[in-house]
Design a protein around this motif. Sequence first.
Motif, PDB file in Angstrom:
ATOM      1  N   SER A 154     -20.067 -34.745  -4.360  1.00 25.92           N
ATOM      2  CA  SER A 154     -20.326 -35.306  -3.034  1.00 25.92           C
ATOM      3  C   SER A 154     -19.082 -35.996  -2.480  1.00 25.92           C
ATOM      4  O   SER A 154     -18.757 -35.875  -1.300  1.00 25.92           O
ATOM      5  N   ARG A 157     -16.559 -33.533  -1.303  1.00 24.21           N
ATOM      6  CA  ARG A 157     -17.035 -32.792  -0.134  1.00 24.21           C
ATOM      7  C   ARG A 157     -16.757 -33.547   1.166  1.00 24.21           C
ATOM      8  O   ARG A 157     -16.393 -32.945   2.176  1.00 24.21           O
ATOM      9  N   ASP A 208     -29.088 -31.166   8.349  1.00 26.12           N
ATOM     10  CA  ASP A 208     -28.787 -30.069   7.424  1.00 26.12           C
ATOM     11  C   ASP A 208     -27.846 -30.557   6.319  1.00 26.12           C
ATOM     12  O   ASP A 208     -27.991 -30.175   5.147  1.00 26.12           O
ATOM     13  N   GLU A 209     -26.888 -31.391   6.694  1.00 16.47           N
ATOM     14  CA  GLU A 209     -25.948 -31.955   5.723  1.00 16.47           C
ATOM     15  C   GLU A 209     -26.686 -32.815   4.704  1.00 16.47           C
ATOM     16  O   GLU A 209     -26.414 -32.756   3.498  1.00 16.47           O
ATOM     17  N   THR A 211     -29.968 -32.649   3.829  1.00 12.67           N
ATOM     18  CA  THR A 211     -30.849 -31.866   2.966  1.00 12.67           C
ATOM     19  C   THR A 211     -30.059 -31.055   1.951  1.00 12.67           C
ATOM     20  O   THR A 211     -30.473 -30.929   0.783  1.00 12.67           O
ATOM     21  N   SER A 212     -28.905 -30.526   2.351  1.00 21.26           N
ATOM     22  CA  SER A 212     -28.087 -29.785   1.391  1.00 21.26           C
ATOM     23  C   SER A 212     -27.529 -30.713   0.317  1.00 21.26           C
ATOM     24  O   SER A 212     -27.380 -30.320  -0.843  1.00 21.26           O
ATOM     25  N   THR A 213     -27.244 -31.966   0.690  1.00 19.13           N
ATOM     26  CA  THR A 213     -26.758 -32.932  -0.289  1.00 19.13           C
ATOM     27  C   THR A 213     -27.856 -33.299  -1.267  1.00 19.13           C
ATOM     28  O   THR A 213     -27.611 -33.444  -2.475  1.00 19.13           O
ATOM     29  N   GLU A 215     -30.092 -31.440  -2.350  1.00 22.01           N
ATOM     30  CA  GLU A 215     -30.236 -30.330  -3.288  1.00 22.01           C
ATOM     31  C   GLU A 215     -29.078 -30.258  -4.272  1.00 22.01           C
ATOM     32  O   GLU A 215     -29.254 -29.786  -5.403  1.00 22.01           O
ATOM     33  N   ALA A 216     -27.895 -30.731  -3.869  1.00 23.44           N
ATOM     34  CA  ALA A 216     -26.692 -30.524  -4.680  1.00 23.44           C
ATOM     35  C   ALA A 216     -26.265 -31.740  -5.492  1.00 23.44           C
ATOM     36  O   ALA A 216     -25.438 -31.610  -6.393  1.00 23.44           O
TER      37      ALA A 216
END
Length: 345
Positions: A154, A157, A208-209, A211-213, A215-216
């Motif tokens: 994170s 990123r 979107d940023e 929710t993707s975080t 997950e990751a």
Amino acid sequence: MLRAAERLSAHPQDHGWKAIYSLFAQGFRQSSPALVDIALRFHALPPDDSATHGITLLGIALKAAVPDVVDRLSAIDGPSQRLRALEGLLALHRPMIRQVMGQRHNSFTGARRFLVPQVLLGAYFATLGNDDVNFADLGTGLGILPRQLNCGRSFNRFRDDLTWSGKVPEFVPIPLARRFGVDRGTLPDLAWVRTCYGPSAYYGRMLDELTSTLEAVETPAGAVAYRELDILDRERLSAFLKQERINAVNLSYVLYELAPAVRESVVDTIVNSLRYPGLVIIMEPLGELGSPGCAVTVYDHRRRPLRILAVSDGHFRGEVTELPPGNDFRRRYPIGFASDEARMR
């Protein structure tokens, strides 16, 4: 409430809420009955909320009741007609709006808010040599920030989008022993956080940023202990901090939600309940959300406030600027910066 609505509607950035805030201000000036009634009932509730929080929460509650409210009102020509339509929606959905405002708070959760705490806590505890940091994120919202700490994926990123005087900080792990996410009950879920996001393409990308975080992120949710606790209950707050031997606390966009008269007492409770040597990080919007960016204040083991940083954008993009007290903090707790070559690898 009128002043807060005017301040928010005049913000230089517009990511979806300004049209609603402007209508709220117009409605207060004209004493629109449903709007004034909702505002008065909100301020009669026990929690010591600020007027700024009241306006943002009113917008969120209206969006919860009427998801396409911005598009619907924007399609109406003329300010008087738009205000009449707003008043009609508030009157129609008044029970739901009152319920939301009485039971919820603005739980906006951003994916980049952990960047500054990661840097400051890493530098602070690396210098002191502590090997058992118990961390609490107060007002944690969806609870992602405690999970992102020490997550190199994170950090790498997002770090290039938030430079410190043109430089990028190195990733320094925090010697975390335990992590807590604390917020008023009921703890928010993704559906509520989604409602707290502005109705715009910009906020769509940010969501979107987020929710993707989720997950990751490398740290599982189970590694963080989540507690329902209202920081206005200062006796319970102090007991929690002492019992769990907390020595690192973060508050991101939390104090602005409280009435100014109660903010200092909450901070005093936190600072005086921290295990030595502790660090409290407070990130608050400039001008009660009326200006872009935020200020970063810390309380270290000397228990006095140091406003050390200014961040140009409240969504933690742009530039971090060190303020004069930050020079002393930086000298005592050096922050390392990555070279261009290291960043390219």
